[in-house]
Design a protein around this motif. Sequence first.
Motif, mmCIF file in Angstrom:
data_model
loop_
_atom_site.group_PDB
_atom_site.id
_atom_site.type_symbol
_atom_site.label_atom_id
_atom_site.label_comp_id
_atom_site.label_asym_id
_atom_site.label_seq_id
_atom_site.Cartn_x
_atom_site.Cartn_y
_atom_site.Cartn_z
ATOM 1 N N SER A 83 74.370 -15.509 140.673
ATOM 2 C CA SER A 83 73.005 -15.431 141.176
ATOM 3 C C SER A 83 72.015 -15.920 140.133
ATOM 4 O O SER A 83 72.225 -15.782 138.947
ATOM 5 C CB SER A 83 72.685 -14.003 141.578
ATOM 6 N N ASP A 84 70.908 -16.484 140.597
ATOM 7 C CA ASP A 84 69.923 -17.064 139.710
ATOM 8 C C ASP A 84 68.820 -16.104 139.315
ATOM 9 O O ASP A 84 68.115 -16.333 138.361
ATOM 10 C CB ASP A 84 69.295 -18.298 140.366
ATOM 11 N N ALA A 85 68.601 -15.064 140.071
ATOM 12 C CA ALA A 85 67.568 -14.103 139.707
ATOM 13 C C ALA A 85 67.831 -12.808 140.446
ATOM 14 O O ALA A 85 68.071 -12.817 141.639
ATOM 15 C CB ALA A 85 66.183 -14.635 140.062
ATOM 16 N N HIS A 86 67.797 -11.709 139.719
ATOM 17 C CA HIS A 86 67.937 -10.426 140.380
ATOM 18 C C HIS A 86 67.377 -9.348 139.485
ATOM 19 O O HIS A 86 67.290 -9.506 138.268
ATOM 20 C CB HIS A 86 69.389 -10.134 140.748
ATOM 21 N N PHE A 87 66.951 -8.255 140.070
ATOM 22 C CA PHE A 87 66.369 -7.182 139.287
ATOM 23 C C PHE A 87 66.777 -5.854 139.886
ATOM 24 O O PHE A 87 67.135 -5.761 141.053
ATOM 25 C CB PHE A 87 64.837 -7.298 139.241
ATOM 26 N N TYR A 88 66.725 -4.811 139.042
ATOM 27 C CA TYR A 88 67.178 -3.502 139.481
ATOM 28 C C TYR A 88 66.174 -2.446 139.033
ATOM 29 O O TYR A 88 65.613 -2.514 137.949
ATOM 30 C CB TYR A 88 68.544 -3.171 138.874
ATOM 31 N N LYS A 89 65.965 -1.473 139.884
ATOM 32 C CA LYS A 89 65.139 -0.323 139.540
ATOM 33 C C LYS A 89 65.907 0.936 139.929
ATOM 34 O O LYS A 89 66.431 1.030 141.030
ATOM 35 C CB LYS A 89 63.812 -0.352 140.297
ATOM 36 N N VAL A 90 65.987 1.889 139.025
ATOM 37 C CA VAL A 90 66.728 3.116 139.291
ATOM 38 C C VAL A 90 65.885 4.313 138.872
ATOM 39 O O VAL A 90 65.251 4.300 137.818
ATOM 40 C CB VAL A 90 68.070 3.135 138.525
ATOM 41 N N LEU A 135 67.324 -17.038 145.247
ATOM 42 C CA LEU A 135 67.890 -18.274 144.719
ATOM 43 C C LEU A 135 67.095 -19.430 145.307
ATOM 44 O O LEU A 135 67.053 -19.605 146.532
ATOM 45 C CB LEU A 135 69.368 -18.384 145.097
ATOM 46 N N TYR A 136 66.460 -20.198 144.424
ATOM 47 C CA TYR A 136 65.626 -21.301 144.908
ATOM 48 C C TYR A 136 66.147 -22.608 144.329
ATOM 49 O O TYR A 136 65.962 -22.887 143.141
ATOM 50 C CB TYR A 136 64.171 -21.088 144.501
ATOM 51 N N PRO A 137 66.818 -23.427 145.115
ATOM 52 C CA PRO A 137 67.351 -24.701 144.610
ATOM 53 C C PRO A 137 66.216 -25.640 144.202
ATOM 54 O O PRO A 137 65.153 -25.661 144.826
ATOM 55 C CB PRO A 137 68.126 -25.261 145.809
ATOM 56 N N ILE A 138 66.463 -26.410 143.156
ATOM 57 C CA ILE A 138 65.457 -27.353 142.685
ATOM 58 C C ILE A 138 65.740 -28.741 143.252
ATOM 59 O O ILE A 138 66.857 -29.059 143.659
ATOM 60 C CB ILE A 138 65.427 -27.404 141.144
ATOM 61 N N LYS A 139 64.705 -29.555 143.291
ATOM 62 C CA LYS A 139 64.796 -30.951 143.731
ATOM 63 C C LYS A 139 65.331 -31.083 145.148
ATOM 64 O O LYS A 139 65.952 -32.096 145.506
ATOM 65 C CB LYS A 139 65.663 -31.767 142.761
ATOM 66 N N GLY A 140 65.141 -30.046 145.958
ATOM 67 C CA GLY A 140 65.516 -30.142 147.354
ATOM 68 C C GLY A 140 67.002 -30.150 147.634
ATOM 69 O O GLY A 140 67.423 -30.375 148.777
ATOM 70 N N GLN A 141 67.825 -29.883 146.633
ATOM 71 C CA GLN A 141 69.264 -29.874 146.841
ATOM 72 C C GLN A 141 69.678 -28.562 147.504
ATOM 73 O O GLN A 141 69.109 -27.502 147.221
ATOM 74 C CB GLN A 141 70.005 -30.022 145.502
#
Length: 452
Positions: A280-287, A306-312
Amino acid sequence: MGTVHAKSLDPLPMHGRDLGVHPDDLIEPPEQEQESKQEILENKDVVVQHVNIEGLGRTKEDLLGYEISDVFHAKSLIDVMKRAHVARLRLLRLGIFKDVEVLIDTSEGTDALPNGLDVTFEVTEIKRLTGSYNTMVGNNEGSMVLGLKLPNMFGRAEKLTFQFSYGTKETSYGLSFFKPQPGFFERNLTLNLYKVTGQFPWSSLKETDRGVSAELNFPLGVTSHTLKWEGVWRELGCLARSASFAVREEIKTTFCLLCFRGALFRINQVSEQKAHTPASDAHFYKVLRLNIRATVLSASLWGGMLYPIKGQPSCIADRFYLGGPTSVRGFGMYSIGPQSEGDYLGGEAYWAGGLHLYTPLPFRPGKGGFGDLFRTHFFLNAGNLCNLNYGEGPQAHLQKLAECIRWSYGAGIVLRLGNIARLELNYCVPMGVQSGDRYILRFTQICKISVI
């Protein structure tokens, strides 16, 4: 002459089993000279004249100089003991000594001052080569893990580690070299070379990653930061002949678009529960945890995008997966969201949360013994995931994540054996089931065991 011999100088004041003697007994009283010196040590400033390290073999002395130099700044006997204790902990933190003992004595010799002290650290180095073996069972998978470690390779706390894991579903090995900066152990460099293979039956997918990485860790204020470069060659294949066309198409596209450029931004906070995120490209946790005697209330919230770059298009191996005993109970393992012919394709954005209440067993059977290993468990889980190829802008994405929420509730019994094993037997009621979701009829079970 008086001596303080300590394996640990915490807690203070100076008495108890660890310090060996009471401060009042530091100086034996028979001679007038010793009585005078005792009065100087206890009531006046002292000077640390020498700091010695005994037991060194392959360790370089210049490395240890950074860790013990603060002892020379002590101004009183109590201060000497406190600073020596801190230095002992710093030496143990290097991971190159099996044991460190501290000896504080009055100075001797022609250059000895009346208020002079000598501090000696007696160290025991760990072996040049150490190994480990353990087995793990969890999530319907068993594995055997073998490890070899060469600590303190060149005498300055360097470490070379090799680990091999052979499992029923995946096999991996890795070679890692760790190098700290002398005097700043938190600032270190790690180099890795690895190969990892895995199977993802919920997507009829198998994956082999071969990669190298360099990681620089450093503190900044009250926070710690990591800069990491990683190059990975990823091979994807079908796990079964019955893999859906959508999965086969993803694999074909992945080989065409395989590249070594991109961007990664990640924010992590410690969490007890995590959704499955292969890459995964970005994730966060709160507990949030609230303990009242033997009752524990725990709330958590985590998510990612997850946000692909350059439209791929995104890769199927990078997407988020949701469902199962580690995220939304009552649903099949990673079996929520888009799917094709029974193969789950994952999503580019997700969120999940849980509310858990753990209490002792009713009427406390076996109290004070085996019964204390069990807890009743009440839970409420919820989550959702989706792709980003719809609507206009982030508002549409958020609206999609708020629609068709999967959730479940239930109760059960938890058996926890320290940090080795955790077994849950729950009665689940899955709700918000959507077309294509796979859910479990009422019962779900978690088993996570590690045997060393």
